[in-house]
Each structure stands twice: as structure tokens, then as C-alpha cells.
Design an enzyme around this catalytic site. Sequence first.
Site, mmCIF file in Angstrom:
data_model
loop_
_atom_site.group_PDB
_atom_site.id
_atom_site.type_symbol
_atom_site.label_atom_id
_atom_site.label_comp_id
_atom_site.label_asym_id
_atom_site.label_seq_id
_atom_site.Cartn_x
_atom_site.Cartn_y
_atom_site.Cartn_z
ATOM 1 N N ASP A 13 -31.584 -33.462 15.047
ATOM 2 C CA ASP A 13 -32.876 -33.460 14.349
ATOM 3 C C ASP A 13 -32.636 -33.535 12.844
ATOM 4 O O ASP A 13 -32.015 -32.639 12.264
ATOM 5 C CB ASP A 13 -33.610 -32.163 14.719
ATOM 6 N N ASN A 27 -45.416 -44.169 7.210
ATOM 7 C CA ASN A 27 -46.351 -45.312 7.259
ATOM 8 C C ASN A 27 -46.957 -45.471 5.865
ATOM 9 O O ASN A 27 -46.801 -44.585 5.019
ATOM 10 C CB ASN A 27 -47.397 -45.116 8.359
ATOM 11 N N VAL A 36 -40.465 -39.129 13.668
ATOM 12 C CA VAL A 36 -39.689 -38.393 12.669
ATOM 13 C C VAL A 36 -40.593 -37.957 11.511
ATOM 14 O O VAL A 36 -40.388 -36.882 10.925
ATOM 15 C CB VAL A 36 -38.466 -39.239 12.218
ATOM 16 N N ASP A 37 -41.597 -38.759 11.198
ATOM 17 C CA ASP A 37 -42.561 -38.434 10.139
ATOM 18 C C ASP A 37 -43.265 -37.112 10.458
ATOM 19 O O ASP A 37 -43.349 -36.197 9.603
ATOM 20 C CB ASP A 37 -43.567 -39.595 10.046
ATOM 21 N N SER A 120 -37.846 -47.662 11.812
ATOM 22 C CA SER A 120 -38.602 -48.716 12.544
ATOM 23 C C SER A 120 -38.252 -48.837 14.026
ATOM 24 O O SER A 120 -38.846 -49.661 14.715
ATOM 25 C CB SER A 120 -38.428 -50.109 11.897
ATOM 26 N N GLY A 122 -38.626 -46.677 16.468
ATOM 27 C CA GLY A 122 -39.457 -45.912 17.393
ATOM 28 C C GLY A 122 -40.773 -46.643 17.625
ATOM 29 O O GLY A 122 -40.799 -47.739 18.178
ATOM 30 N N TYR A 124 -42.526 -48.348 15.720
ATOM 31 C CA TYR A 124 -42.604 -49.671 15.087
ATOM 32 C C TYR A 124 -41.841 -50.759 15.854
ATOM 33 O O TYR A 124 -41.960 -51.941 15.515
ATOM 34 C CB TYR A 124 -42.162 -49.609 13.627
HETATM 35 N N1 AR6 Z 1 -34.713 -36.579 13.754
HETATM 36 C C1 AR6 Z 1 -34.027 -37.748 13.785
HETATM 37 N N2 AR6 Z 1 -34.525 -38.872 14.334
HETATM 38 C C2 AR6 Z 1 -35.748 -38.806 14.902
HETATM 39 C C3 AR6 Z 1 -36.518 -37.615 14.912
HETATM 40 C C4 AR6 Z 1 -35.950 -36.461 14.312
HETATM 41 N N3 AR6 Z 1 -36.592 -35.290 14.264
HETATM 42 N N4 AR6 Z 1 -37.692 -37.883 15.558
HETATM 43 C C5 AR6 Z 1 -37.656 -39.175 15.928
HETATM 44 N N5 AR6 Z 1 -36.477 -39.737 15.546
HETATM 45 P P1 AR6 Z 1 -40.306 -43.279 14.565
HETATM 46 P P2 AR6 Z 1 -40.813 -45.818 13.143
HETATM 47 C C6 AR6 Z 1 -36.015 -41.118 15.697
HETATM 48 O O1 AR6 Z 1 -41.249 -43.671 15.648
HETATM 49 O O2 AR6 Z 1 -40.424 -46.615 14.324
HETATM 50 C C7 AR6 Z 1 -44.803 -42.498 12.574
HETATM 51 O O3 AR6 Z 1 -46.006 -42.183 13.223
HETATM 52 C C8 AR6 Z 1 -36.616 -41.932 16.826
HETATM 53 O O4 AR6 Z 1 -35.921 -41.689 18.031
HETATM 54 O O5 AR6 Z 1 -40.365 -41.884 14.048
HETATM 55 O O6 AR6 Z 1 -40.286 -46.211 11.788
HETATM 56 C C9 AR6 Z 1 -45.021 -42.944 11.143
HETATM 57 O O7 AR6 Z 1 -46.088 -42.262 10.531
HETATM 58 C C10 AR6 Z 1 -36.379 -43.358 16.333
HETATM 59 O O8 AR6 Z 1 -35.053 -43.792 16.642
HETATM 60 O O9 AR6 Z 1 -40.483 -44.243 13.256
HETATM 61 C C11 AR6 Z 1 -45.302 -44.399 11.286
HETATM 62 O O10 AR6 Z 1 -46.651 -44.642 11.592
HETATM 63 C C12 AR6 Z 1 -36.472 -43.227 14.820
HETATM 64 O O11 AR6 Z 1 -36.425 -41.824 14.537
HETATM 65 C C13 AR6 Z 1 -44.434 -44.814 12.446
HETATM 66 O O12 AR6 Z 1 -44.245 -43.628 13.225
HETATM 67 C C14 AR6 Z 1 -37.736 -43.805 14.219
HETATM 68 O O13 AR6 Z 1 -38.840 -43.598 15.092
HETATM 69 C C15 AR6 Z 1 -43.086 -45.305 11.993
HETATM 70 O O14 AR6 Z 1 -42.400 -45.819 13.104
#
Ligand code: AR6
Length: 172
Positions: A13, A27, A36-37, A120, A122, A124
Site C-alpha cells: 500500500d 483525476n 489509489v486516489d 492509469s 486501474g 483508467y
Molecule cells: N497502493 C498502491 N497501489 C494501489 C493502491 C494502493 N493503496 N490502490 C490501488 N493501487 P487506479 P487509475 C493500484 O484505479 O487507473 C480514481 O478514481 C491499482 O492496483 O487507482 O490511474 C481517480 O480519482 C492500479 O494498479 O488509478 C481517477 O478517477 C494502480 O494503483 C481514476 O481512479 C492505479 O489504479 C484513476 O485511474
Amino acid sequence: MAYDRRIELMTGDITSLAVDAIVNAANPSLLGGGGVDGAIHRAAGPGLLAECRKLGGCKTGEAKLTAGHNLPARHVIHTVGPVWRGGSGGEEALLALCYRASLGLAATQRLRSIAFPAISTGVYGFPRPRACALAVDETHRFLLKDGTMERVIFISFDDETEALYRRALGLD
Ligand code: AR6
């Protein structure tokens, strides 16, 4: 190619890392979201959202800095990755810009350690193998001419992503 020893891989994490900056896959509103956000905003507390409200959002490929608030990290660098739409909309160039902008911002602030999630990949929908390879390439390019950064951590939330980083670094 031998990989730069300033690069480290971790699984877990990102909100637990005591580094100079963690990068948020945000975003354009910078007002929080899922993935992660959401985890970063939950762990940082309401002070982060209050600070983000003053930033006026962030364009895709750009990066903005805030304090870490209740996080163990001193700062958060918020960047907005591209939404994957099949690859013909400049998504690769935009994701490369996220890494360049985040590392550049960290360097101008003289930060020495930074941790990236797989931006991007997840919600995205950016294909993970390409995203991990691109993250590693951009970071190598940056480190070649940077003398300040001591640690760049790529933190994965799952073992498959870590394996993709390992492959991109030539470790397997
Ligand atoms: N620590 C490390 N990695 C993580 C964590 C964490 N706590 N949580 C998720 N990941 P995503 P995106 C990984 O969807 O695709 C949000 O709603 C996850 O497994 O968080 O850039 C924003 O507000 C994946 O590999 O981000 C935007 O609207 C990676 O982080 C949108 O999602 C990114 O997944 C951005 O989408």
C-alpha cells in the site's frame, strides 16, 4: 541493459511509505476518487482535500504538489494519467508525461525519494505491461541526467504488476 540501482520495487500500500513524495493517480478535479486516489485521501485526512481544492484541478499529463498531511510521506504529487481509449489518442505519450512531470516536480523541490503506483492501470484501463515498461523507461531517462534523486520506488498492489516491473527492468 543494467537497471539503475536507485530504482526499487515493492508490493503493498503506497500510503504506508515514509518517503519524500508519493504519487497519486488522480483525476482532473483533484478532489478524490476511488483506487489509489481514494486510499491516499483517506489516509491523509481532510486537510489534503482542502489543499487540493485550492489547486484548480490538473490536466492529463501534468503534476501538482501538496503536503502529505497525515501520511508518513512528506508530500503528495498528484498526476492525472490518460484514460485508455485503444491507444490511438496519444495515451502512451500522455502517460510518459505523467512520469516526466512528477519526477521533474520532485527534482525542483529537491526531493530525494519518490514512490509511484502504476498510474492509469486501474480504472483508467491502460494495459499494464506497456504502462510498466514506459514507467521504467521514463525513469531511466530522468535518472541519467539527475543528480538529486536517491530512490524511485515502483509500488505494485498485486504480484502480477510487480512481475511486469521486474521484466521491464530486465530482472527476470
Ligand atoms: N497502493 C498502491 N497501489 C494501489 C493502491 C494502493 N493503496 N490502490 C490501488 N493501487 P487506479 P487509475 C493500484 O484505479 O487507473 C480514481 O478514481 C491499482 O492496483 O487507482 O490511474 C481517480 O480519482 C492500479 O494498479 O488509478 C481517477 O478517477 C494502480 O494503483 C481514476 O481512479 C492505479 O489504479 C484513476 O485511474
